[in-house]
Design a protein around this motif. Structure first.
Motif, PDB file in Angstrom:
ATOM      1  N   PHE A  10       0.830  -1.206   0.000  1.00  0.00           N
ATOM      2  CA  PHE A  10       0.000   0.000   0.000  1.00  0.00           C
ATOM      3  C   PHE A  10       0.867   1.260   0.000  1.00  0.00           C
ATOM      4  N   ILE A  45       1.939  11.869 -11.552  1.00  0.00           N
ATOM      5  CA  ILE A  45       0.875  10.861 -11.377  1.00  0.00           C
ATOM      6  C   ILE A  45      -0.456  11.573 -11.119  1.00  0.00           C
ATOM      7  N   CYS A  78       7.116  -0.925  -7.001  1.00  0.00           N
ATOM      8  CA  CYS A  78       5.860  -0.849  -7.759  1.00  0.00           C
ATOM      9  C   CYS A  78       4.892   0.129  -7.099  1.00  0.00           C
ATOM     10  N   ARG A 119      -0.515  11.902  -3.805  1.00  0.00           N
ATOM     11  CA  ARG A 119      -1.206  10.656  -4.161  1.00  0.00           C
ATOM     12  C   ARG A 119      -2.698  10.899  -4.413  1.00  0.00           C
ATOM     13  N   LEU A 121      -5.195   8.973  -4.920  1.00  0.00           N
ATOM     14  CA  LEU A 121      -6.176   8.131  -4.227  1.00  0.00           C
ATOM     15  C   LEU A 121      -6.323   8.487  -2.748  1.00  0.00           C
TER      16      LEU A 121
HETATM   17  C1  S3P Z   1      -1.417   4.035  -6.225  1.00  0.00           C
HETATM   18  C2  S3P Z   1      -0.228   4.184  -5.576  1.00  0.00           C
HETATM   19  C3  S3P Z   1       0.784   5.180  -5.983  1.00  0.00           C
HETATM   20  C4  S3P Z   1       0.643   5.505  -7.476  1.00  0.00           C
HETATM   21  C5  S3P Z   1      -0.763   5.895  -7.781  1.00  0.00           C
HETATM   22  C6  S3P Z   1      -1.780   4.803  -7.453  1.00  0.00           C
HETATM   23  C7  S3P Z   1      -2.380   3.023  -5.726  1.00  0.00           C
HETATM   24  O1  S3P Z   1       2.094   4.671  -5.744  1.00  0.00           O
HETATM   25  O2  S3P Z   1       1.024   4.405  -8.266  1.00  0.00           O
HETATM   26  O3  S3P Z   1      -1.043   7.065  -7.068  1.00  0.00           O
HETATM   27  O4  S3P Z   1      -3.331   2.685  -6.449  1.00  0.00           O
HETATM   28  O5  S3P Z   1      -2.208   2.548  -4.581  1.00  0.00           O
HETATM   29  P1  S3P Z   1       2.745   4.553  -4.257  1.00  0.00           P
HETATM   30  O6  S3P Z   1       2.247   3.280  -3.672  1.00  0.00           O
HETATM   31  O7  S3P Z   1       4.208   4.517  -4.536  1.00  0.00           O
HETATM   32  O8  S3P Z   1       2.319   5.755  -3.512  1.00  0.00           O
END
Ligand code: S3P
Length: 176
Positions: A10, A45, A78, A119, A121
């Motif tokens: 997460f 992002i 990831c 972020r 989300l």
């Molecule tokens: C996401 C996590 C983010 C990034 C995007 C979506 C997710 O990466 O890939 O905002 O769906 O949990 P990090 O886990 O490195 O923050």
């Protein structure tokens, strides 16, 4: 023997921070899928999410993971949602030991608040309960993808790296 190490988990679990040091210690190349997505799209992002939508982001993420997963001798940090797509997991599994970094919702709330608003989300500051809910819905995906699980809630970065290396050495697929 697998030559890559993929860090999943997460947001706020410590993948990027741990990835950087782990790559140095193990003499592997650090690859951060979010950073590749950003430089490839020439957008942050947050911008991709707001201008093009999450599904576009996920499409790019899958293409990036497919390419990266075919490389060798890397630590792959990831994005937190990468494991939601089975193709991503299958591509990673071919040549990566997959390490799931977990943390409690409280710790995630604290760390992601400290990190700021990058972020999408977690935009608008999520409560611990909201984080808990999203975390629970993701857990089965992390669980089924992971070879190794480490709770980072109580660990500082050095202890976390030690733990990861120790667990890797116990793993038959790790090239010691
Ligand atoms: C996401 C996590 C983010 C990034 C995007 C979506 C997710 O990466 O890939 O905002 O769906 O949990 P990090 O886990 O490195 O923050």
């Amino acid at each position: 023997m697998k030559t890559n190490i993929a860090l999943i988990g997460f947001m706020g679990a410590g993948k990027s921070a741990a990835g950087k040091i782990l790559a140095e210690k193990l003499n592997k190349t650090l690859v951060d899928t979010d950073s590749i997505i950003e430089s490839q799209s020439r957008k942050s992002i947050a911008q991709i999410f707001s201008e093009d939508g999450e599904s576009t982001f996920r499409k790019i993420e899958s293409e990036v993971i497919k390419k990266v997963a075919a490389g060798k001798n890397q630590v792959i940090a990831c994005g937190g949602g990468a494991v939601l797509n089975t193709d991503n997991v299958n591509n990673l599994k071919r040549d990566s030991i997959i390490i799931w970094l977990t943390a409690s919702p409280e710790v995630i709330e604290r760390r992601t608040t400290l990190d700021g608003e990058g972020r999408p989300l977690l935009k608008g500051k999520k409560t611990v309960d909201e984080i808990k809910c999203l975390l629970q819905s993701r857990e089965p995906y992390y669980e089924s993808a992971a070879d190794i699980k480490i709770d980072t809630s109580e660990l500082n970065l050095n202890s976390l790296i030690e733990q990861i290396i120790c667990r890797l050495k116990e793993n038959a697929d790790f090239n010691k």
